[in-house]
Structure formats: structure tokens, C-alpha cells
Design a protein around this motif. Structure first.
Motif, PDB file in Angstrom:
ATOM      1  N   TYR A  83       5.697  -1.268  -0.136  1.00 16.50           N
ATOM      2  CA  TYR A  83       4.937  -0.417  -0.822  1.00 16.50           C
ATOM      3  C   TYR A  83       3.548  -1.160  -1.513  1.00 16.50           C
ATOM      4  O   TYR A  83       3.763  -2.257  -1.663  1.00 16.50           O
ATOM      5  N   TYR A  84       2.788  -0.298  -1.937  1.00 13.90           N
ATOM      6  CA  TYR A  84       1.247  -0.913  -2.619  1.00 13.90           C
ATOM      7  C   TYR A  84       1.334  -0.373  -4.004  1.00 13.90           C
ATOM      8  O   TYR A  84       1.087   0.679  -4.214  1.00 13.90           O
ATOM      9  N   PRO A  85       1.519  -1.498  -4.935  1.00 14.26           N
ATOM     10  CA  PRO A  85       1.729  -1.201  -6.239  1.00 14.26           C
ATOM     11  C   PRO A  85       0.593  -0.493  -6.914  1.00 14.26           C
ATOM     12  O   PRO A  85       0.828   0.163  -8.069  1.00 14.26           O
ATOM     13  N   ASP A  86      -0.603  -0.781  -6.472  1.00 14.08           N
ATOM     14  CA  ASP A  86      -1.546  -0.236  -7.183  1.00 14.08           C
ATOM     15  C   ASP A  86      -1.956   1.311  -6.497  1.00 14.08           C
ATOM     16  O   ASP A  86      -3.039   1.957  -6.897  1.00 14.08           O
ATOM     17  N   THR A  88      -1.443   5.275  -5.811  1.00 16.42           N
ATOM     18  CA  THR A  88      -0.434   6.397  -6.741  1.00 16.42           C
ATOM     19  C   THR A  88       0.714   6.914  -5.552  1.00 16.42           C
ATOM     20  O   THR A  88       0.501   6.435  -4.349  1.00 16.42           O
ATOM     21  N   LYS A 126       0.535   8.973 -10.593  1.00 12.56           N
ATOM     22  CA  LYS A 126       0.570   7.594 -11.311  1.00 12.56           C
ATOM     23  C   LYS A 126       0.864   6.302 -10.187  1.00 12.56           C
ATOM     24  O   LYS A 126       1.350   6.839  -9.009  1.00 12.56           O
ATOM     25  N   LYS A 127       0.535   5.206 -10.479  1.00 11.56           N
ATOM     26  CA  LYS A 127       0.618   4.263  -9.726  1.00 11.56           C
ATOM     27  C   LYS A 127       2.054   3.726  -9.440  1.00 11.56           C
ATOM     28  O   LYS A 127       2.828   3.880 -10.477  1.00 11.56           O
ATOM     29  N   ILE A 128       2.346   3.368  -8.421  1.00  8.25           N
ATOM     30  CA  ILE A 128       3.567   2.877  -7.971  1.00  8.25           C
ATOM     31  C   ILE A 128       4.231   1.864  -8.890  1.00  8.25           C
ATOM     32  O   ILE A 128       5.610   1.799  -9.283  1.00  8.25           O
ATOM     33  N   LYS A 129       3.432   0.991  -9.339  1.00  9.41           N
ATOM     34  CA  LYS A 129       3.942  -0.013  -9.955  1.00  9.41           C
ATOM     35  C   LYS A 129       4.604   0.218 -11.530  1.00  9.41           C
ATOM     36  O   LYS A 129       5.213  -0.564 -12.201  1.00  9.41           O
ATOM     37  N   THR A 130       4.263   1.590 -11.763  1.00  7.02           N
ATOM     38  CA  THR A 130       4.878   2.055 -12.981  1.00  7.02           C
ATOM     39  C   THR A 130       6.060   2.654 -12.873  1.00  7.02           C
ATOM     40  O   THR A 130       6.729   2.979 -13.806  1.00  7.02           O
ATOM     41  N   SER A 132      10.265   3.501 -11.913  1.00  5.73           N
ATOM     42  CA  SER A 132      11.398   2.736 -11.988  1.00  5.73           C
ATOM     43  C   SER A 132      11.952   2.467 -10.562  1.00  5.73           C
ATOM     44  O   SER A 132      11.471   2.988  -9.701  1.00  5.73           O
ATOM     45  N   LYS A 136      11.232   4.511  -7.231  1.00  3.08           N
ATOM     46  CA  LYS A 136      10.622   3.772  -5.846  1.00  3.08           C
ATOM     47  C   LYS A 136      11.491   4.235  -4.745  1.00  3.08           C
ATOM     48  O   LYS A 136      11.095   4.398  -3.563  1.00  3.08           O
TER      49      LYS A 136
END
Length: 238
Positions: A83-86, A88, A126-130, A132, A136
Motif C-alpha cells: 500500500y502507499y502510506p501517503d 488516503t 485519512k492517510k493509510i500511514k495513520t 492501525s 490496514k
């Protein structure tokens, strides 16, 4: 609807990772149990057409795994999906949907529908990097469903989840198994004992148990004992 695996084999030099596995899977949830190294991931990757078998074949309704129509019917979530952390959550699903050939309008529509299904609507922007670990994993399930697959293959989808997230995940899988073939691999018996229609136990590249829970054990809690009978010593030494 039938997924047929016929004498599927994968050999690496002197090691046979999957040894002449034959199965017939129909609508419902199949729990694939086995310790690490049992051959589960190798089997699943061949079923997804990502790994070429040494021998045997995989067909869905007579369609070979190498054909495009088979891939169109398939949804796959690897243990560590990319996945791409930045991105959404919505942006990620729309991007993945475009790769699967959905139009822009349909991609947004389908992504919103799936975010609601996996209970992520409130964090869609919200961005995936945030997220849990459980969030994910639920997003991973959503991306595997973008093409409305008839075959859903999930490799260790509950790895690293806390007990509450595991329960949410099991409830979601119960819904998904109503109109498709779901194959879920795990080494944790509780992940499948209450939701699997059929249990498969894999060891040393072979399926050593195959049946409905009440056919192979007297009750669902005995499934843990059966698993430990086959893998107890290995688990302790792992």
C-alpha cells in the motif's frame, strides 16, 4: 461454482513445498491451517497464478488459472500486501480500482461501498500511514474485493491483530463467504473454528485433514487439540 486443484506440486531443488495436492472447493469458507513452512503460501500463490507449479493444474469452472477469465474471478490478499502510506483510504482504493479496469465513476462508487463494508467510511480521507494494523488489514480486504471476485484467497489476514480486531475480521469473513469461495490460511485455530465451513490442515506440503469441522472432530473446541496433535512440538520449537 467450483475451484478444482488437481495434483498440484511445487518443488524447489531438493525440497517439495507442495506435494500433489488435490481439492475441490465450492461456495463457502475454507480454513487452511498449518504451521509456518507447511506450504500454505506456496499453495495459495499457485492458486492465484503468481507461481508456476512443477506439476498439476488449477481450474475454476473449467477455466485454467493462466487465463484472463480466471484472474477476473479472483481476489487475493497476500500476508504483506503493498500500500502507499501517503494515499488516503479512498485514494488507494480508487487507484487500485483503476488498475483493475473500473471507470473513474465506478471506482469511486465501488470504493465507497467497500469502505462501508469494512467499517472504514469514517477514515476514508485519512492517510493509510495513520492506520492501525487492523485497519490496514481491513483495507486490504476491501482492495481484494474491488472486482467482486467469486474466489477470495487470504493469506494470514489476521497476523498481528489484537483480539478485538480478530473478532471484527471474523464477522466480516462470515458475510463474504455467503456468495463466493473463500480460502483463508492461518496458523491460529481460533481464526477459523467458528466460521469455516470446511477445515483443511496442511503439513509438509500435503493436506492431511479435509472435512467439515463436525466430521473431523467431535466439537469445534477439539479442533485446537487436533491441530496441536499434528503441530504441537513444531510450534513449541518455532
Amino acid at each position: 461454482m467450483e475451484l478444482v486443484i488437481d495434483r498440484l506440486t511445487k518443488q524447489y531443488k531438493n525440497k517439495i513445498a507442495v506435494d500433489r495436492v488435490s481439492l475441490s472447493l465450492k461456495q463457502g469458507i475454507y480454513g487452511l491451517l498449518g504451521a509456518n513452512g507447511a506450504g500454505k503460501t506456496t499453495l495459495m500463490r499457485m492458486m492465484c497464478g503468481l507461481l508456476t507449479p512443477t506439476g498439476g493444474e488449477v481450474k475454476f469452472n473449467g477455466i485454467d488459472v493462466k487465463q484472463e477469465d480466471y484472474r477476473d474471478a479472483l481476489g487475493y490478499m497476500p500476508q504483506h500486501f503493498g500500500y502507499y502510506p501517503d494515499f488516503t483510504a479512498m485514494g488507494f482504493l480508487c487507484y487500485m480500482a483503476s488498475l483493475k479496469g473500473l471507470t473513474k465513476h465506478r471506482a469511486k462508487e465501488k470504493s465507497a461501498e467497500l469502505l462501508e463494508l469494512v467499517n472504514l467510511t469514517d477514515v476514508a480521507k485519512k492517510k493509510i500511514k495513520t492506520f492501525s494494523g487492523g485497519m490496514k488489514q481491513r483495507l486490504g480486504i476491501a482492495q481484494s474485493l474491488l472486482n467482486n471476485p467469486k474466489i477470495l484467497i487470504l493469506d494470514e489476514p489476521t497476523a498481528g491483530l489484537d483480539p478485538k480486531e480478530r473478532i471484527k475480521f471474523r464477522n466480516l469473513l462470515s458475510q463474504l463467504g455467503k456468495n463466493r469461495i473463500v480460502l483463508l490460511s492461518t496458523h491460529i485455530v481460533s481464526d477459523i473454528e467458528d466460521i469455516a465451513d470446511v477445515v483443511l490442515i496442511m503439513k509438509d506440503g500435503q493436506i492431511i485433514e479435509n472435512g467439515k469441522v463436525d466430521e473431523i472432530v467431535s466439537d469445534r473446541k477439539s479442533l485446537e487439540k487436533l491441530y496441536m496433535h499434528h503441530f504441537g512440538e513444531e510450534e513449541e520449537n518455532a
